[in-house]
Design a protein around this motif. Structure first.
Motif, PDB file in Angstrom:
ATOM      1  N   ARG A   2       0.818  -1.195   0.000  1.00  0.00           N
ATOM      2  CA  ARG A   2       0.000   0.000   0.000  1.00  0.00           C
ATOM      3  C   ARG A   2       0.854   1.248   0.000  1.00  0.00           C
ATOM      4  O   ARG A   2       1.766   1.385   0.791  1.00  0.00           O
ATOM      5  CB  ARG A   2      -0.869  -0.034   1.252  1.00  0.00           C
ATOM      6  N   PRO A 103     -14.419   9.966  -9.256  1.00  0.00           N
ATOM      7  CA  PRO A 103     -14.378   9.026  -8.131  1.00  0.00           C
ATOM      8  C   PRO A 103     -15.706   8.945  -7.384  1.00  0.00           C
ATOM      9  O   PRO A 103     -16.585   9.795  -7.554  1.00  0.00           O
ATOM     10  CB  PRO A 103     -13.299   9.639  -7.224  1.00  0.00           C
ATOM     11  N   ALA A 119     -15.100  -1.862  -3.524  1.00  0.00           N
ATOM     12  CA  ALA A 119     -14.024  -1.307  -4.361  1.00  0.00           C
ATOM     13  C   ALA A 119     -13.369  -2.348  -5.255  1.00  0.00           C
ATOM     14  O   ALA A 119     -13.055  -2.075  -6.414  1.00  0.00           O
ATOM     15  CB  ALA A 119     -12.975  -0.642  -3.481  1.00  0.00           C
ATOM     16  N   THR A 126     -12.016   4.916  -9.020  1.00  0.00           N
ATOM     17  CA  THR A 126     -11.306   5.348  -7.818  1.00  0.00           C
ATOM     18  C   THR A 126     -12.321   5.641  -6.723  1.00  0.00           C
ATOM     19  O   THR A 126     -13.291   6.366  -6.947  1.00  0.00           O
ATOM     20  CB  THR A 126     -10.472   6.607  -8.095  1.00  0.00           C
ATOM     21  N   GLY A 128     -12.924   6.886  -2.621  1.00  0.00           N
ATOM     22  CA  GLY A 128     -12.330   7.645  -1.526  1.00  0.00           C
ATOM     23  C   GLY A 128     -13.185   7.494  -0.288  1.00  0.00           C
ATOM     24  O   GLY A 128     -14.405   7.353  -0.378  1.00  0.00           O
ATOM     25  N   ASP A 137      -6.212  -1.205  -3.874  1.00  0.00           N
ATOM     26  CA  ASP A 137      -5.369  -0.569  -4.880  1.00  0.00           C
ATOM     27  C   ASP A 137      -6.023   0.655  -5.500  1.00  0.00           C
ATOM     28  O   ASP A 137      -5.336   1.518  -6.048  1.00  0.00           O
ATOM     29  CB  ASP A 137      -5.032  -1.577  -5.989  1.00  0.00           C
ATOM     30  N   ASN A 138      -7.340   0.735  -5.443  1.00  0.00           N
ATOM     31  CA  ASN A 138      -8.068   1.854  -6.046  1.00  0.00           C
ATOM     32  C   ASN A 138      -8.813   2.679  -5.002  1.00  0.00           C
ATOM     33  O   ASN A 138      -9.814   3.330  -5.311  1.00  0.00           O
ATOM     34  CB  ASN A 138      -9.049   1.340  -7.109  1.00  0.00           C
ATOM     35  N   VAL A 139      -8.314   2.673  -3.761  1.00  0.00           N
ATOM     36  CA  VAL A 139      -8.960   3.410  -2.676  1.00  0.00           C
ATOM     37  C   VAL A 139      -8.007   4.449  -2.092  1.00  0.00           C
ATOM     38  O   VAL A 139      -6.859   4.143  -1.773  1.00  0.00           O
ATOM     39  CB  VAL A 139      -9.430   2.470  -1.549  1.00  0.00           C
ATOM     40  N   ALA A 140      -8.494   5.686  -1.952  1.00  0.00           N
ATOM     41  CA  ALA A 140      -7.759   6.740  -1.265  1.00  0.00           C
ATOM     42  C   ALA A 140      -8.423   6.984   0.083  1.00  0.00           C
ATOM     43  O   ALA A 140      -9.621   7.269   0.145  1.00  0.00           O
ATOM     44  CB  ALA A 140      -7.763   8.029  -2.087  1.00  0.00           C
ATOM     45  N   SER A 141      -7.654   6.841   1.136  1.00  0.00           N
ATOM     46  CA  SER A 141      -8.160   7.085   2.487  1.00  0.00           C
ATOM     47  C   SER A 141      -7.807   8.516   2.883  1.00  0.00           C
ATOM     48  O   SER A 141      -6.630   8.854   3.027  1.00  0.00           O
ATOM     49  CB  SER A 141      -7.542   6.087   3.469  1.00  0.00           C
ATOM     50  N   THR A 300      -4.164   7.167  -4.402  1.00  0.00           N
ATOM     51  CA  THR A 300      -4.579   5.996  -3.641  1.00  0.00           C
ATOM     52  C   THR A 300      -3.779   5.968  -2.351  1.00  0.00           C
ATOM     53  O   THR A 300      -2.880   6.777  -2.142  1.00  0.00           O
ATOM     54  CB  THR A 300      -4.331   4.695  -4.436  1.00  0.00           C
TER      55      THR A 300
END
Length: 348
Positions: A2, A103, A119, A126, A128, A137-141, A300
């Motif tokens: 990650r 997104p 996801a 994408t 979030g 792999d396609n998640v932004a925290s 991500t």
């Protein structure tokens, strides 16, 4: 593995955008989980309290509004339903991704389990999530150093109090809100150890209305004011409006949260008593993720918004702020100490 990254600077002042109604545009281009889809742009799914809370959710909507105006595309913002389950949230996120929104952002930690489940089924979208960390792999925290802004709020409270008693009201007794309380109390005690901090949580779970019940917030604030608190800081979402109302009625200071609540039209009749607000640039985070997708370089991993990147801060829009003796200098000094690492702010 990650990827962990820190943004260089986020858009500042997004939360002060006019909270206009969303409209339609149009563009093309992204593939969804079930094949090629028109990219309809940014979609957000609200947390408890929904749009109109003058705080957390409205800040997210301001970010959506900025993205829509700049990128000239369609957007969607979806309200939660009362008593909904994780399955309901999964269906909402999946529906938005399937329609071609990209997104797709879940506003609030409650979307964590649903986003983790959905996801992976839409790898070309994408996702979030605000206030939680979800692997993917396609998640932004999109996470924030709430404790840092709360420390500054504590400095303000300690400087403004005349009774040496201040209050903290949290919406729900959970780790996220503990960060607000911990930073606030540390800031108060570092500024004036003689000041007493009264702390209270409205509910144990979000389902009980801790973030969505102004009446609960008002009653809690009235109780603290009866115990001589003359500055009350709230981290309670929509419930915080009740805290501000009670403070204004008693003619004591309220400290807002997330957005600059002194500037919120719905709170205009109380603004004289909103000394400041602990800012959390949810709108900037939402916009930043949308821009990264629009630029073809979607973010991500964990994106941290803190004082260094202006992701959190303290509002000084109320003219009375500058009139409190020593307050402006004390806040500036505390901010410098936190950014330099000299001050380590607690999260518990």
């Amino acid at each position: 593995m990650r990827r962990i990254s820190r943004l260089t600077r986020v858009a500042v002042g997004v939360a002060s955008l006019a909270l206009a109604a969303s409209a339609c545009g149009g563009t093309s281009g992204e593939s969804g989980g079930d094949g090629e889809k028109e990219n309809l742009g940014l979609a957000i799914a609200y947390d408890i309290g929904g749009k109109g809370d003058q705080s957390f959710n409205d800040a997210a909507f301001a970010g959506l509004t900025k993205a829509k105006e700049e990128f000239d595309y369609k957007t969607a913002d979806i309200e939660p339903t009362e008593g909904e389950t994780d399955a309901d949230k999964e269906q909402r996120l999946a529906s938005l991704a399937k329609q071609g929104y990209n997104p797709v952002i879940g506003v609030g930690f409650a979307y964590g389990p649903a986003m983790e489940a959905v996801a992976k089924d839409y790898p070309d979208t994408t996702f979030g999530i605000v206030d939680s960390v979800v692997e993917g792999d396609n998640v932004a925290s999109l996470v924030f150093a709430e404790e840092q802004a709360s420390y500054l709020a504590g400095v303000a409270a300690a400087k403004a109090t005349k009774t040496n008693t201040v209050g903290f009201i949290g919406g729900v007794d959970i780790p996220l809100i503990h960060k607000f309380e911990a930073g606030f109390e540390q800031g108060v005690k570092a500024t004036n150890p003689k000041v007493k901090v009264l702390s209270q949580y409205l509910t144990q779970t979000a389902e009980e209305g801790g973030f969505s019940s102004p009446d609960k917030g008002k009653a809690a604030a009235e109780g603290q004011i009866e115990k001589k608190a003359d500055v009350v800081y709230q981290a309670a979402g929509l419930s915080g409006q009740g805290v501000i109302e009670a403070a204004a009625k008693a003619e004591v200071w309220a400290i807002g949260v997330d957005s600059d609540q002194y500037q919120q039209e719905a709170l205009a009749s109380y603004k004289k008593f909103i000394l400041t607000s602990a800012l959390k640039d949810v709108g900037g985070a939402v916009y930043t993720l949308a821009k990264s997708v629009e630029d073809g370089k979607p973010l991500t991993g964990t994106q941290t918004f803190d004082l260094k990147v202006n992701g959190v801060g303290l509002a000084e829009s109320n003219p009375e702020f500058a009139k409190v003796e020593g307050l402006t200098d004390a806040v500036a000094k505390a901010k410098e100490g936190i950014i330099s690492g000299q001050i380590k702010v607690k999260t518990e």
